[in-house]
Structures are given as C-alpha cells and as structure tokens.
Scaffold this motif. Structure first.
Motif, PDB file in Angstrom:
ATOM      1  N   LEU A   1       8.651 -18.005 -39.460  1.00  0.00           N
ATOM      2  CA  LEU A   1       9.513 -18.995 -38.242  1.00  0.00           C
ATOM      3  C   LEU A   1      10.492 -19.716 -38.774  1.00  0.00           C
ATOM      4  O   LEU A   1      11.443 -19.804 -38.157  1.00  0.00           O
ATOM      5  CB  LEU A   1       8.311 -19.859 -37.870  1.00  0.00           C
ATOM      6  CG  LEU A   1       8.578 -20.957 -36.746  1.00  0.00           C
ATOM      7  CD1 LEU A   1       9.193 -20.358 -35.520  1.00  0.00           C
ATOM      8  CD2 LEU A   1       7.387 -21.833 -36.464  1.00  0.00           C
ATOM      9  N   ARG A   2      10.688 -20.331 -40.116  1.00  0.00           N
ATOM     10  CA  ARG A   2      11.499 -21.077 -40.661  1.00  0.00           C
ATOM     11  C   ARG A   2      12.768 -20.047 -40.652  1.00  0.00           C
ATOM     12  O   ARG A   2      13.948 -20.646 -40.416  1.00  0.00           O
ATOM     13  CB  ARG A   2      11.234 -21.652 -42.046  1.00  0.00           C
ATOM     14  CG  ARG A   2      10.343 -22.723 -41.919  1.00  0.00           C
ATOM     15  CD  ARG A   2      10.179 -23.401 -43.396  1.00  0.00           C
ATOM     16  NE  ARG A   2       8.790 -24.269 -43.384  1.00  0.00           N
ATOM     17  CZ  ARG A   2       7.700 -23.960 -43.822  1.00  0.00           C
ATOM     18  NH1 ARG A   2       7.300 -22.773 -44.116  1.00  0.00           N
ATOM     19  NH2 ARG A   2       6.686 -24.783 -43.681  1.00  0.00           N
TER      20      ARG A   2
ATOM     21  N   ALA B   1      14.076 -19.295 -37.295  1.00  0.00           N
ATOM     22  CA  ALA B   1      14.755 -20.341 -36.626  1.00  0.00           C
ATOM     23  C   ALA B   1      16.419 -20.866 -37.292  1.00  0.00           C
ATOM     24  O   ALA B   1      17.144 -21.211 -36.688  1.00  0.00           O
ATOM     25  CB  ALA B   1      13.812 -21.665 -36.830  1.00  0.00           C
ATOM     26  N   ASP B   2      16.325 -20.181 -38.439  1.00  0.00           N
ATOM     27  CA  ASP B   2      17.688 -20.228 -39.138  1.00  0.00           C
ATOM     28  C   ASP B   2      18.523 -19.052 -38.587  1.00  0.00           C
ATOM     29  O   ASP B   2      19.693 -18.935 -39.067  1.00  0.00           O
ATOM     30  CB  ASP B   2      17.490 -20.138 -40.615  1.00  0.00           C
ATOM     31  CG  ASP B   2      17.152 -21.458 -41.123  1.00  0.00           C
ATOM     32  OD1 ASP B   2      17.227 -22.344 -40.467  1.00  0.00           O
ATOM     33  OD2 ASP B   2      16.813 -21.558 -42.268  1.00  0.00           O
TER      34      ASP B   2
ATOM     35  N   ARG C   1      12.465 -15.684 -29.487  1.00  0.00           N
ATOM     36  CA  ARG C   1      12.666 -16.320 -30.792  1.00  0.00           C
ATOM     37  C   ARG C   1      13.305 -17.713 -30.629  1.00  0.00           C
ATOM     38  O   ARG C   1      12.952 -18.647 -31.310  1.00  0.00           O
ATOM     39  CB  ARG C   1      13.580 -15.389 -31.548  1.00  0.00           C
ATOM     40  CG  ARG C   1      13.019 -14.104 -31.914  1.00  0.00           C
ATOM     41  CD  ARG C   1      14.043 -13.059 -32.419  1.00  0.00           C
ATOM     42  NE  ARG C   1      14.355 -13.126 -33.640  1.00  0.00           N
ATOM     43  CZ  ARG C   1      13.841 -12.711 -34.765  1.00  0.00           C
ATOM     44  NH1 ARG C   1      13.125 -11.514 -34.394  1.00  0.00           N
ATOM     45  NH2 ARG C   1      14.266 -12.684 -35.871  1.00  0.00           N
ATOM     46  N   THR C   2      14.220 -17.740 -29.808  1.00  0.00           N
ATOM     47  CA  THR C   2      14.946 -19.114 -29.581  1.00  0.00           C
ATOM     48  C   THR C   2      13.942 -20.149 -28.905  1.00  0.00           C
ATOM     49  O   THR C   2      14.096 -21.275 -29.481  1.00  0.00           O
ATOM     50  CB  THR C   2      16.195 -18.772 -28.580  1.00  0.00           C
ATOM     51  OG1 THR C   2      17.040 -17.835 -28.919  1.00  0.00           O
ATOM     52  CG2 THR C   2      16.866 -20.179 -28.458  1.00  0.00           C
TER      53      THR C   2
ATOM     54  N   SER D   1      11.695 -21.250 -31.886  1.00  0.00           N
ATOM     55  CA  SER D   1      12.348 -22.135 -32.693  1.00  0.00           C
ATOM     56  C   SER D   1      12.360 -23.588 -32.099  1.00  0.00           C
ATOM     57  O   SER D   1      12.032 -24.622 -32.712  1.00  0.00           O
ATOM     58  CB  SER D   1      13.776 -21.840 -32.669  1.00  0.00           C
ATOM     59  OG  SER D   1      13.670 -20.440 -33.497  1.00  0.00           O
TER      60      SER D   1
ATOM     61  N   ARG E   1      10.410 -26.920 -33.404  1.00  0.00           N
ATOM     62  CA  ARG E   1      11.174 -28.243 -33.869  1.00  0.00           C
ATOM     63  C   ARG E   1      10.689 -29.443 -33.056  1.00  0.00           C
ATOM     64  O   ARG E   1      10.528 -30.493 -33.580  1.00  0.00           O
ATOM     65  CB  ARG E   1      12.502 -27.934 -33.750  1.00  0.00           C
ATOM     66  CG  ARG E   1      13.575 -27.229 -34.543  1.00  0.00           C
ATOM     67  CD  ARG E   1      14.813 -27.297 -34.416  1.00  0.00           C
ATOM     68  NE  ARG E   1      15.656 -26.518 -35.610  1.00  0.00           N
ATOM     69  CZ  ARG E   1      15.886 -24.976 -35.434  1.00  0.00           C
ATOM     70  NH1 ARG E   1      15.730 -24.407 -34.535  1.00  0.00           N
ATOM     71  NH2 ARG E   1      16.420 -24.631 -36.568  1.00  0.00           N
TER      72      ARG E   1
END
Length: 112
Positions: free
Chosen positions: A59-60, A63-64, A98-99, A102, A106
C-alpha cells in the motif's frame, strides 16, 4: 405541506409563508426528525478489515505511485502476487481503485 391538506389550512400556510414563516406540517416534521436520528446513529466511517504488514508495504508503494512491476521488484515478489495483494487491499478498504485506496489509507492514518 402535503397535497392532502384542507384548502383553508393551505391558504393559511401560504399567507404565513409569505410573511416569512417556515411552514412544516407535524407529520412531515416527525418524518424528518426520524430520518435525521437514524442517519446520526449510523457510523461515520465504515469498518475496515486490518491489513497485514505485507499489505501495508504494498500500500505504501502503491500510494507513492509505483506500478505492480516496480512493487514486485522492490519487494522481491512476482507481479501476480502483487496483483493479489492490491486486490486484497482494495477489498479490505472498500476502495474502488488504487487512488481511492491511497486516499482512504491516508485518512485512516495507515500511511503518511
């Protein structure tokens, strides 16, 4: 006002409304209060299934902005395995893509 009120009551409501009064029939007010009370009782955020440590790693990177191939190379996994992790993350976070995952992560403090 509901359409089945007597003509005299409708006329009086129109006059009061024209004078600046807010008009709500008692039966409508009761329904509004019941609806509002029910909505307030609902949880503000859905419950999410906990993510595994590996899912958090994926996930990290996701998100990047990393794609599956890049994530696979970084974590020494196959792309198919990464794809499975991504689907699991989307499912657990109730995310559409995916967006969205993320964004949820957050919001929930799962990632920075």
């Amino acid at each position: 006002m509901l359409k089945d009120i007597p003509a005299a009551e409708l006329l009086g409501s129109i006059r009061r409304s024209h004078a600046g009064e807010s008009i709500v029939q008692p039966s409508v007010a009761t329904r509004l209060i019941a609806e509002f009370s029910q909505r307030r009782a609902l949880p503000q955020q859905p419950d999410y299934d906990p993510l595994s440590e590996r899912e958090l790693e994926v996930l990290r990177l996701l998100a990047d902005g990393w794609n599956n191939k890049m994530i696979a190379a970084q974590l020494v996994l196959t792309e198919g395995t990464v794809k499975n992790y991504v689907w699991s993350i989307l499912d657990k976070l109730h995310a559409a893509n995916r967006t969205h995952a993320s964004h949820i992560a957050r919001q929930q403090g799962l990632i920075e």
